[in-house]
Design a protein around this motif. Structure first.
Motif, mmCIF file in Angstrom:
data_model
loop_
_atom_site.group_PDB
_atom_site.id
_atom_site.type_symbol
_atom_site.label_atom_id
_atom_site.label_comp_id
_atom_site.label_asym_id
_atom_site.label_seq_id
_atom_site.Cartn_x
_atom_site.Cartn_y
_atom_site.Cartn_z
ATOM 1 N N UNK A 43 16.237 1.765 25.653
ATOM 2 C CA UNK A 43 15.839 2.396 24.395
ATOM 3 C C UNK A 43 16.206 1.488 23.225
ATOM 4 N N UNK A 44 15.243 1.233 22.363
ATOM 5 C CA UNK A 44 15.490 0.546 21.095
ATOM 6 C C UNK A 44 15.253 1.560 19.976
ATOM 7 N N UNK A 45 16.267 1.808 19.166
ATOM 8 C CA UNK A 45 16.146 2.749 18.054
ATOM 9 C C UNK A 45 16.318 1.974 16.748
ATOM 10 N N UNK A 46 15.347 2.112 15.852
ATOM 11 C CA UNK A 46 15.406 1.441 14.556
ATOM 12 C C UNK A 46 15.375 2.479 13.443
ATOM 13 N N UNK A 47 16.380 2.432 12.563
ATOM 14 C CA UNK A 47 16.349 3.228 11.335
ATOM 15 C C UNK A 47 15.695 2.359 10.267
ATOM 16 N N UNK A 48 14.728 2.911 9.529
ATOM 17 C CA UNK A 48 13.936 2.115 8.587
ATOM 18 C C UNK A 48 14.017 2.719 7.190
ATOM 19 N N UNK A 49 14.345 1.881 6.217
ATOM 20 C CA UNK A 49 14.372 2.325 4.817
ATOM 21 C C UNK A 49 13.830 1.206 3.922
ATOM 22 N N UNK A 50 13.490 1.553 2.696
ATOM 23 C CA UNK A 50 13.029 0.568 1.727
ATOM 24 C C UNK A 50 14.187 -0.309 1.271
ATOM 25 N N UNK A 51 13.891 -1.573 1.002
ATOM 26 C CA UNK A 51 14.922 -2.485 0.497
ATOM 27 C C UNK A 51 15.459 -1.953 -0.834
ATOM 28 N N UNK A 52 16.772 -1.949 -0.983
ATOM 29 C CA UNK A 52 17.396 -1.491 -2.225
ATOM 30 C C UNK A 52 17.847 -0.049 -2.192
ATOM 31 N N UNK A 53 17.347 0.732 -1.254
ATOM 32 C CA UNK A 53 17.788 2.130 -1.142
ATOM 33 C C UNK A 53 19.178 2.185 -0.510
ATOM 34 N N UNK A 54 19.991 3.087 -1.009
ATOM 35 C CA UNK A 54 21.341 3.259 -0.485
ATOM 36 C C UNK A 54 21.375 4.437 0.481
ATOM 37 N N UNK A 55 22.225 4.330 1.490
ATOM 38 C CA UNK A 55 22.338 5.410 2.455
ATOM 39 C C UNK A 55 21.067 5.544 3.276
ATOM 40 N N UNK A 56 20.924 6.692 3.936
ATOM 41 C CA UNK A 56 19.732 6.953 4.758
ATOM 42 C C UNK A 56 19.448 8.437 4.708
ATOM 43 N N UNK A 57 18.331 8.802 4.081
ATOM 44 C CA UNK A 57 18.055 10.211 3.805
ATOM 45 C C UNK A 57 17.792 11.038 5.065
ATOM 46 N N UNK A 58 17.398 10.396 6.166
ATOM 47 C CA UNK A 58 17.183 11.120 7.432
ATOM 48 C C UNK A 58 18.320 10.840 8.411
ATOM 49 N N UNK A 59 19.516 10.709 7.863
ATOM 50 C CA UNK A 59 20.682 10.381 8.694
ATOM 51 C C UNK A 59 20.960 11.456 9.748
ATOM 52 N N UNK A 60 20.687 12.722 9.413
ATOM 53 C CA UNK A 60 20.939 13.800 10.386
ATOM 54 C C UNK A 60 20.038 13.657 11.604
ATOM 55 N N UNK A 61 18.746 13.393 11.355
ATOM 56 C CA UNK A 61 17.812 13.192 12.470
ATOM 57 C C UNK A 61 18.212 11.969 13.289
ATOM 58 N N UNK A 62 18.590 10.892 12.598
ATOM 59 C CA UNK A 62 19.001 9.668 13.295
ATOM 60 C C UNK A 62 20.215 9.934 14.176
ATOM 61 N N UNK A 63 21.167 10.675 13.635
ATOM 62 C CA UNK A 63 22.388 10.974 14.393
ATOM 63 C C UNK A 63 22.068 11.791 15.649
ATOM 64 N N UNK A 64 21.191 12.793 15.503
ATOM 65 C CA UNK A 64 20.828 13.630 16.649
ATOM 66 C C UNK A 64 20.098 12.805 17.698
ATOM 67 N N UNK A 65 19.200 11.928 17.260
ATOM 68 C CA UNK A 65 18.452 11.083 18.201
ATOM 69 C C UNK A 65 19.396 10.142 18.937
ATOM 70 N N UNK A 66 20.312 9.516 18.221
ATOM 71 C CA UNK A 66 21.265 8.609 18.868
ATOM 72 C C UNK A 66 22.149 9.360 19.863
ATOM 73 N N UNK A 67 22.605 10.533 19.463
ATOM 74 C CA UNK A 67 23.439 11.332 20.366
ATOM 75 C C UNK A 67 22.650 11.770 21.594
ATOM 76 N N UNK A 68 21.372 12.092 21.398
ATOM 77 C CA UNK A 68 20.525 12.520 22.517
ATOM 78 C C UNK A 68 20.320 11.382 23.512
ATOM 79 N N UNK A 69 20.095 10.168 22.986
ATOM 80 C CA UNK A 69 19.902 9.006 23.867
ATOM 81 C C UNK A 69 21.191 8.699 24.619
ATOM 82 N N UNK A 70 22.317 8.731 23.916
ATOM 83 C CA UNK A 70 23.608 8.468 24.561
ATOM 84 C C UNK A 70 23.861 9.473 25.676
ATOM 85 N N UNK A 71 23.474 10.738 25.451
ATOM 86 C CA UNK A 71 23.744 11.793 26.431
ATOM 87 C C UNK A 71 22.789 11.769 27.622
ATOM 88 N N UNK A 72 21.701 10.999 27.527
ATOM 89 C CA UNK A 72 20.737 10.963 28.628
ATOM 90 C C UNK A 72 21.364 10.390 29.889
#
Length: 224
Positions: free
Chosen positions: A166-195
């Protein structure tokens, strides 16, 4: 003696597993310009670059992640992870992997790749989906999907789960701080780890009719 212990401790920190990024807050994710972030790796298996992947349907993504569709947000009309685009191996790729493995007497890889792009907004995902092809050879992913996103930054995560990487990429615009979909990213990463490890990726041939991949199917997965 004390110096040796310090060096040993330093080495352990240096070789920390990249999957440990999942424990960091979103502001600490290692975002890099799309021109610098690591892409797909093929080792010496150059023939794999001609194998193709296709854009997954939303429910296919949930099946691969073993994420029950009942775990929805308060908006019942919305599928989970609306800002995520996934690519799965095509039927041709799955069959080609097995043929290549047989022809090389077991030396050719049978491992397939699954790509997940988690964008910082649903509108960004929709805009990118319009310019990305629905199907693409693995060898063109780095150039057309990753390097092709000018003005963007990405954080990359890689997980090996049996015969699926699995390759997971979080994508944001250059110059933006943080990640507005961090909750979804966290759930996806946790789901992959738990597989559990995929024993045989031919189960994906059942997509999109979902005849083989279940949320807890012992035929497809194996406990660590």
């Amino acid at each position: 003696m004390e110096d040796k212990e310090k060096k040993k401790h330093h080495k352990k920190q240096k070789h920390q597993h990249p999957n440990d990024q999942t424990t960091k807050p979103s502001s600490d994710f290692s975002f890099k310009p799309s021109s610098e972030v690591k892409g797909l790796r093929f080792g010496g298996q150059f023939i794999v670059k001609s194998f193709t992947i296709r854009r997954a349907r939303p429910l296919e993504l949930l099946k691969v992640l073993s994420y029950p569709p009942t775990n929805k947000s308060s908006d019942n009309n919305k599928t989970p992870f609306p800002s995520t685009t996934a690519f799965l191996p095509t039927n041709f790729t799955i069959l080609a992997h097995h043929a290549w493995h047989t022809l090389t007497l077991g030396l050719g890889t049978k491992k397939s790749k699954v790509l997940l792009f988690v964008f910082e907004s649903e509108s960004m995902k929709l805009a990118v989906d319009r310019i990305w092809p629905p199907e693409i050879p693995l060898g063109e992913v780095n150039k057309k999907l990753i390097r092709g996103l000018n003005g963007c930054e990405m954080a990359r995560f890689k997980f090996r789960k049996g015969c699926i990487t699995f390759y997971v990429y979080a994508v944001r615009r250059v110059g933006n701080m943080g990640f507005s979909c961090a909750d979804d990213l966290k759930i996806i990463l946790q789901s992959v780890v738990a597989l559990n490890d995929f024993l045989d990726h031919t189960a994906m041939l059942a997509m999109p009719h979902q005849r083989s991949i279940n949320y807890a199917s012992p035929q497809v997965a194996m406990a660590h």
